[in-house]
Design a protein around this motif. Structure first.
Motif, PDB file in Angstrom:
ATOM      1  N   ALA A 206       5.765   0.560 -12.823  1.00 19.72           N
ATOM      2  CA  ALA A 206       5.772   1.265 -11.531  1.00 19.72           C
ATOM      3  C   ALA A 206       7.109   1.969 -11.275  1.00 19.72           C
ATOM      4  O   ALA A 206       7.142   3.090 -10.771  1.00 19.72           O
ATOM      5  CB  ALA A 206       5.446   0.284 -10.414  1.00 19.72           C
ATOM      6  N   SER A 224      -7.221   8.894 -12.101  1.00 22.62           N
ATOM      7  CA  SER A 224      -7.498   8.699 -10.673  1.00 22.62           C
ATOM      8  C   SER A 224      -9.001   8.683 -10.389  1.00 22.62           C
ATOM      9  O   SER A 224      -9.421   8.604  -9.247  1.00 22.62           O
ATOM     10  CB  SER A 224      -6.837   9.800  -9.841  1.00 22.62           C
ATOM     11  OG  SER A 224      -5.499   9.467  -9.557  1.00 22.62           O
TER      12      SER A 224
ATOM     13  N   LYS B 277      -1.884   2.919  -9.933  1.00 22.71           N
ATOM     14  CA  LYS B 277      -0.582   3.487 -10.314  1.00 22.71           C
ATOM     15  C   LYS B 277      -0.619   5.007 -10.270  1.00 22.71           C
ATOM     16  O   LYS B 277       0.269   5.654  -9.737  1.00 22.71           O
ATOM     17  CB  LYS B 277      -0.206   3.039 -11.723  1.00 22.71           C
ATOM     18  CG  LYS B 277       0.574   1.759 -11.731  1.00 22.71           C
ATOM     19  CD  LYS B 277       1.182   1.526 -13.079  1.00 22.71           C
ATOM     20  CE  LYS B 277       1.384   0.044 -13.294  1.00 22.71           C
ATOM     21  NZ  LYS B 277       1.494  -0.287 -14.705  1.00 22.71           N
ATOM     22  N   ASP B 279      -2.541   6.932  -8.612  1.00 24.24           N
ATOM     23  CA  ASP B 279      -2.682   7.442  -7.243  1.00 24.24           C
ATOM     24  C   ASP B 279      -1.349   7.444  -6.499  1.00 24.24           C
ATOM     25  O   ASP B 279      -1.164   8.195  -5.543  1.00 24.24           O
ATOM     26  CB  ASP B 279      -3.710   6.602  -6.454  1.00 24.24           C
ATOM     27  CG  ASP B 279      -5.143   6.899  -6.893  1.00 24.24           C
ATOM     28  OD1 ASP B 279      -5.353   7.882  -7.628  1.00 24.24           O
ATOM     29  OD2 ASP B 279      -6.053   6.147  -6.498  1.00 24.24           O
ATOM     30  N   ARG B 280      -0.416   6.577  -6.917  1.00 22.94           N
ATOM     31  CA  ARG B 280       0.913   6.544  -6.270  1.00 22.94           C
ATOM     32  C   ARG B 280       1.797   7.681  -6.759  1.00 22.94           C
ATOM     33  O   ARG B 280       2.834   7.971  -6.162  1.00 22.94           O
ATOM     34  CB  ARG B 280       1.619   5.216  -6.592  1.00 22.94           C
ATOM     35  CG  ARG B 280       1.228   4.075  -5.695  1.00 22.94           C
ATOM     36  CD  ARG B 280       2.354   3.053  -5.568  1.00 22.94           C
ATOM     37  NE  ARG B 280       2.718   2.436  -6.818  1.00 22.94           N
ATOM     38  CZ  ARG B 280       2.096   1.405  -7.368  1.00 22.94           C
ATOM     39  NH1 ARG B 280       1.056   0.869  -6.762  1.00 22.94           N
ATOM     40  NH2 ARG B 280       2.486   0.884  -8.508  1.00 22.94           N
TER      41      ARG B 280
END
Lengths: 288, 288
Positions: A206, A224, B277, B279-280
């Motif tokens: 992340a 996505s 992940k 989408d972030r």
């Protein structure tokens, strides 16, 4: 192009909604009806203008329709097809938009014999995006997109012709092939790239995401996508995906091995061969 | 932002040319000089308006420059840096734009001691595209892009500050880290996605290319990148790329294994974690 009195779309999300918008824009039917599982999605599809009317009942929805398009998640398609084939009027044609075809077509062909005068033809319009829902639908979604229509020994020739013409009228580039050929081709150009994109996105820590730029953005865009939709697709095209995975891994591992051995000439050769293929690909295609 | 009397860019392709255009648009230097290997690229860069003047001679090009930016293929950077450091005026700062940093920075720091008053700071602006050449350059290329600037025990603090400010003035989001951290992060978010894209494009049979759509297009876009440029990058970040490959393969193989075992819940879990992940991630970032 044949005009329909009524077209019914079962499942009105991104794909079903885009079909509704395209049919309405081109006036290919006097009436477009949607069939829904939930009242909320029915309301959203009406608001988006993708359908003229909607219902939660398949039997009611397909009544009087000349063309019925099943645009629901792949695992639900055979069950819905059973109901649609059983309730459709004689002469009606049923198609679907599922991303895997072998399992769907064979399941539906098992039941088709009992439905006199109603024919099924499998379709796979290769358009879409990582977005979902009727709000993302657009009437031009199929323009220039490949659309594979399946042909088997049991496919009715007139129904096949009608389905091919239908997709062409929406701007798609139609290719006919049997469901096995479909599943093999699509495993490599669509299903496996999704798995790889999910793999890349899933393996980045992340805290490193902020260093991603255009390359990461494009390579992982489809990660996505909806996990449940894609789990269904992967499971209904399992053996071809595993085969495609082995083909990809051979190439990928050759590159990594050449890097590991510092074999500059070999790396350049492998990358150049991949680039030559990618440079030949254009989408939407420049030459119709 | 400090203005320079003269900025010299060595290698004026997509990245070097975009730096030239950005510096000129923002009037960060009175003069932008380019250094070239071939007269033909010098002419193209002048035509594009990316530089004010050009030369084929490094010594002549760097004369009087306060900032020297090496934007040539990674393997050539230490050799060019040696010449630039030796010919630059006292007080000048040399930076580069190489996609791998450990090897480049350590090679250059070995020679730096001999060049009194001239400092090197490594940079990696993470912008670019699969295209190459000064014709593809644009002044906004670095806006919102991550730019990693390397900091080691030997980095001059004033020179570091100037380089950080320089990239910020071009719109980049600057992050400072040591070369080892850089190579590790970038292996996962940039180098490995390139290898995977080359692998995907390379493993699709030519006759299946026509079935590719948006997913294939984006997932493999960077496979159109220059093979030699990327072979150099891969070889100068070999161990971190092999490590990143092992991390990716673990995730990718878990997905394939879950498909192979028809483990629906496991597939959905792996895809959902990757999607969360992805989408972030947004690029360019929405919040500056």
């Amino acid at each position: 192009m044949r005009k329909f009195h009524k077209i019914t779309i079962i499942g009105v999300g991104l794909i079903g909604g885009s079909i509704g918008l395209a049919v309405k824009r081109r006036r290919l039917a006097r009436e477009v009806t949607g069939v829904f599982r939930r009242p909320s999605t029915l309301r959203r599809a009406l608001k988006r203008g993708a359908i003229d009317s909607g219902t939660l009942d398949i039997k009611e929805g397909v009544r009087g329709a000349g063309l019925i398009i099943i645009a629901s998640p792949v695992l639900t398609i055979p069950g819905i097809a059973r109901k649609a084939l059983g309730s459709a009027k004689s002469g009606a044609i049923v198609t679907d938009v599922g991303s895997s075809k072998g399992w769907i077509v064979s399941e539906i062909e098992k039941m088709e014999g009992r439905c006199r005068g109603v024919h099924f033809v499998g379709s796979h319009p290769m358009a879409g995006s990582e977005q979902a829902g009727v709000e993302a639908a657009r009437s031009g979604l199929f323009e220039g997109a490949p659309c594979i229509v399946t042909k088997t020994a049991r496919t009715d020739r007139r129904a096949l012709k009608t389905i091919v013409e239908f997709w062409r009228s929406l701007g798609a580039r139609v290719e006919m092939m049997n469901p096995v050929e479909h599943d093999r081709s699509v495993a490599l150009v669509s299903h496996l790239p999704h798995i790889v994109a999910f793999g890349l996105a899933g393996s980045v820590p992340a805290h490193s995401l902020k260093y991603g730029a255009e390359g990461f953005k494009d390579t992982t865009r489809v990660a996505s996508s909806d996990p449940k939709l894609w789990a269904d697709i992967f499971l209904t095209n399992r053996s071809e995906i595993l085969r495609a995975g082995r083909i990809f891994e051979r190439y990928y591992k050759k590159i990594l091995k050449a890097i590991s051995c510092s074999d500059y000439a070999k790396i350049v050769k492998l990358l150049a061969s991949a680039k030559a293929k990618r440079d030949r690909f254009s989408y939407p295609p420049s030459c119709g």
